[in-house]
Design an enzyme around this catalytic site. Structure first.
Site, short mmCIF file in Angstrom:
data_model
loop_
_atom_site.label_atom_id
_atom_site.label_comp_id
_atom_site.label_asym_id
_atom_site.label_seq_id
_atom_site.Cartn_x
_atom_site.Cartn_y
_atom_site.Cartn_z
N CYS A 79 0.91 -0.58 -0.01
CA CYS A 79 0.06 0.13 0.02
C CYS A 79 0.76 1.05 0.21
O CYS A 79 1.11 1.13 -1.01
CB CYS A 79 -0.59 0.35 1.07
SG CYS A 79 -2.49 1.29 1.11
N HIS A 167 -3.57 -4.88 0.91
CA HIS A 167 -3.29 -5.63 1.87
C HIS A 167 -3.19 -7.04 2.08
O HIS A 167 -4.49 -7.75 2.37
CB HIS A 167 -4.22 -5.02 3.38
CG HIS A 167 -3.26 -3.31 3.48
ND1 HIS A 167 -3.00 -3.07 4.35
CD2 HIS A 167 -4.37 -2.36 2.62
CE1 HIS A 167 -2.97 -2.09 3.94
NE2 HIS A 167 -3.40 -1.31 3.17
N GLU A 169 -2.22 -8.61 4.21
CA GLU A 169 -1.74 -9.36 5.71
C GLU A 169 -3.17 -9.91 5.92
O GLU A 169 -3.51 -10.36 7.32
CB GLU A 169 -1.51 -8.33 6.25
CG GLU A 169 -2.01 -7.40 6.54
CD GLU A 169 -0.86 -6.46 5.52
OE1 GLU A 169 -1.13 -5.13 6.30
OE2 GLU A 169 -1.04 -6.77 4.79
#
Length: 509
Positions: A79, A167, A169
Site C-alpha cells: 500500500c 493488504h 495480511e
C-alpha cells in the site's frame, strides 16, 4: 537469529498483522520504525515496507532510502510502501477519484510472476487507500489489476522488488497468505525453521548462557505470559528462580489459592503474598482509570521489592513481556498519544538495581500459547483468556471498594463458569464483567430495588488488535442474567456490550 524478514513500519494499523502472517509461515520477522533502522546484515533475507495513514504526496510524508537495498535484497511494498517506491522511482501517485476501501477482485493476475504464483483469477483482496498509483516508471511492470486500480501490483524489472496496493495480511484478502508465502519462502528463500520447538531449545540454551548461576525473581500474574516465562527460566536455572505471586485483591474469585496450587504442581518455586489491604489503601478515592493503573503499578513494585529483598543475592528480574508490549508505536506526526500505561513496560525504580530478562519479548500471544503447549503446561492455563494487569480495578468503573470487588468477583465467576459449562469459553477471545457506576430501579418480589448494573463483555478475535462482540446465544445470556440477579446481592440489572474494536476497546477503562 539465523535469518529474518525486516518489516519497516510507517504507522499502519495493520503492521503487526503482517508480522503475524510471516510468523505463521514459520519465518522469524521483526518490526522496526521506518526512521530507526537496525543494522542490515546477512541475517536479513528480505524487507517489507508497511502501509501508513499518511499520503506520499504530503510534504513531510515519512520515507526511507529503500533504493540502497534494491537489487541486493528482495523488497515488498504494501500500500503506502508501494506508492512510496513508485513515486520515488519517477512514477505518479494521485488522489483516487473515490476512496478505495474494502473488498476488490484481481481481474488480471500475472501468475508467471513469482509473487503472484498460484493466485487465482478474481482473487478477493482488501483495499484501504485514498491515493493510487496512476503511472509507473519505464522499468516497472504491472503484475496485477482490479476493475478500478490498474496498478494493483508491480515488479521492478530485473530485480526482486515488488509493490502491491492491497493488504495481503488481512483475512479479507483470501489468498494473501499465498502471496506472502511466495515472497518470504520462494523469493527471499527463508527456510521456515522458526517453530515452537526450535524457540524452546534456543531460548533455554540462551538463558543458561546469560543467567548462569545467578538468582532470578519473577512476578507471576496467573496469566499465560508470566507462566510460560517462568517455566522456560525454570528449565534453564531450576531453583535459582523464585516466583512471587501477589494477591492484589483484584483477582478473580478464589484465583489466588487455585493458581498458587497449580504453580506448585508445576514444580515452580513460588511465594504467595496477600497484599489486598495495601492495594485497597492505595486505590482509596481514585476513580480516574490512569490514576488507578499507576497506583496499582506503584504498590505492586513496593510489595514485590519488599519480597524480593528477602531473597539473597538476586541479580535479575524476569518479566513475561511479549512482542506487542515492546513494539515501538510509530507516530508519523509527532509523539504518540498515551492510551494507557502498560503494566510490563513502565520501567523500574532505580533502587531495585536488577537486570531485566524477558524470554518472550519476540513472541505474539498465540506464539506464547504454542510454546506453552510445547513445554507441557496445562491446557487449562494455556487457554486462559487475557486478563488485564490491573485486574478488576479497570472493570469497576469509578472508585474501588472491597464490597464492589466482591460483587464483581461473584458476577464474573457466574459468567466465566457459565461459558465453560456451555462449551463457549474457547470460542471467545476474552470475556469479563463490568460493574457500572450507576444504579437502576428494579422490582424483586413486592419490593422496589435501587441496585447496581452489570455489563457483560465477550469478544472474538485472533490477536486482540481488532475484535468483534461475540454473538452468544440468547438462551445462554438469559440464563446467566437470571443467575447473576438471583444470586449476587446488590445487582438488579444485566446488560450485554455489543460494541466492536474499533471503535470501542475490549476493556471499558
Amino acid at each position: 537469529m539465523s535469518e529474518k524478514i525486516l518489516i519497516l513500519d510507517f504507522g499502519s494499523q495493520y503492521t503487526q498483522l503482517i508480522a503475524r502472517r510471516v510468523r505463521e509461515l514459520n519465518v522469524y520477522c521483526e518490526i522496526h520504525p521506518y526512521n530507526k533502522l537496525p543494522k542490515i546484515d546477512e541475517s536479513i533475507k528480505g524487507i517489507i515496507l508497511s502501509g501508513s495513514p499518511c499520503s506520499v504526496r504530503e510534504i513531510d510524508a515519512p520515507e526511507v532510502n529503500y533504493q540502497q537495498w534494491m537489487g541486493k535484497l528482495p523488497i515488498l511494498g504494501v500500500c503506502y510502501g508501494a506508492q512510496l517506491m513508485a513515486q520515488k522511482s519517477g512514477g505518479l501517485v494521485s488522489p483516487s477519484n473515490v476512496r478505495e476501501y474494502g473488498r476488490a477482485k484481481l481481474t488480471h493476475v500475472n501468475t508467471d510472476n513469482k509473487l503472484m504464483k498460484e493466485l487465482t483469477a478474481n482473487s478477493q483482496v482488501w483495499m484501504s487507500h485514498g491515493d493510487t498509483i496512476t503511472s509507473i516508471p519505464a522499468n516497472f511492470e504491472i503484475i496485477a489489476s482490479t476493475d478500478t486500480v490498474q496498478v494493483a501490483a508491480f515488479k521492478v524489472t530485473g530485480q526482486d522488488t515488488y509493490g502491491i496496493q492491497f493488504h495481503p495480511e488481512v483475512t479479507h484478502s483470501l489468498e494473501g497468505k499465498i502471496l506472502l508465502r511466495n515472497f518470504v519462502v520462494h523469493i527471499c528463500n527463508c527456510s521456515q525453521d522458526w517453530t515452537p520447538d526450535a524457540f524452546v531449545d534456543s531460548t533455554i540454551a540462551a538463558l543458561k548462557a546469560t543467567l548462569q548461576n545467578d538468582k532470578v525473581v519473577l512476578g507471576l500474574s496467573g496469566g499465560v505470559d508470566s507462566s510460560v516465562a517462568a517455566i522456560l527460566i525454570s528449565k534453564a536455572i531450576g531453583n535459582n528462580l523464585t516466583c512471587i505471586f501477589v494477591d492484589n485483591g483484584l483477582l478473580r474469585k478464589n484465583e489466588f489459592e487455585e493458581v498458587l496450587s497449580s504453580y506448585k504442581h508445576m514444580g515452580l518455586n513460588v511465594i504467595g503474598v496477600n497484599a489486598k489491604e495495601q492495594f485497597y489503601a492505595s486505590l482509596a478515592g481514585l476513580s480516574e482509570p490512569e490514576a488507578k493503573r499507576k497506583a496499582i503499578g506503584k504498590t505492586f513494585i513496593e510489595v514485590f521489592d519488599q519480597e524480593a529483598h528477602k531473597i539473597q543475592d538476586v541479580k535479575w528480574l524476569a518479566q513475561g513481556t511479549i512482542y506487542p508490549d515492546i513494539i515501538e508505536s510509530v507516530s508519523v506526526k509527532g509523539p504518540s498519544a498515551t492510551i494507557k500505561s502498560h503494566h510490563n513496560v513502565g520501567g523500574l525504580p532505580d533502587y531495585m538495581k536488577l537486570k531485566i530478562v524477558e524470554p518472550l519479548k519476540t513472541l505474539f500471544k498465540d506464539e506464547v500459547r504454542l510454546v506453552g503447549t510445547t513445554l507441557g503446561i496445562d491446557p487449562h492455563l494455556i487457554g486462559r483468556h487475557p486478563f488485564p494487569g490491573p485486574g478488576l480495578a479497570i472493570r469497576i468503573l469509578g472508585d474501588i471498594t472491597p464490597e464492589k470487588v466482591e460483587i464483581l468477583q461473584n458476577v464474573d465467576s457466574i459468567f466465566i463458569g457459565g461459558l465453560r459449562k456451555a462449551g463457549l469459553y474457547d470460542k471467545v477471545w476474552q470475556a469479563g464483567s463490568m460493574l457500572l457506576p450507576i444504579q437502576s430501579v428494579g422490582v424483586m418480589g413486592d419490593e422496589r430495588t435501587y441496585e447496581r448494573v452489570i455489563a457483560l463483555r465477550a469478544v472474538t478475535s485472533t490477536d486482540g488488535m481488532t475484535a468483534d462482540w461475540a454473538h452468544l446465544p440468547y438462551d445462554f445470556l438469559a440464563d446467566i442474567s437470571n443467575e447473576i440477579i438471583n444470586k449476587v446481592k446488590g445487582v438488579n440489572r444485566v446488560v450485554y456490550d455489543i460494541s466492536s474494536k474499533p471503535p470501542a476497546t475490549i476493556e471499558w477503562e
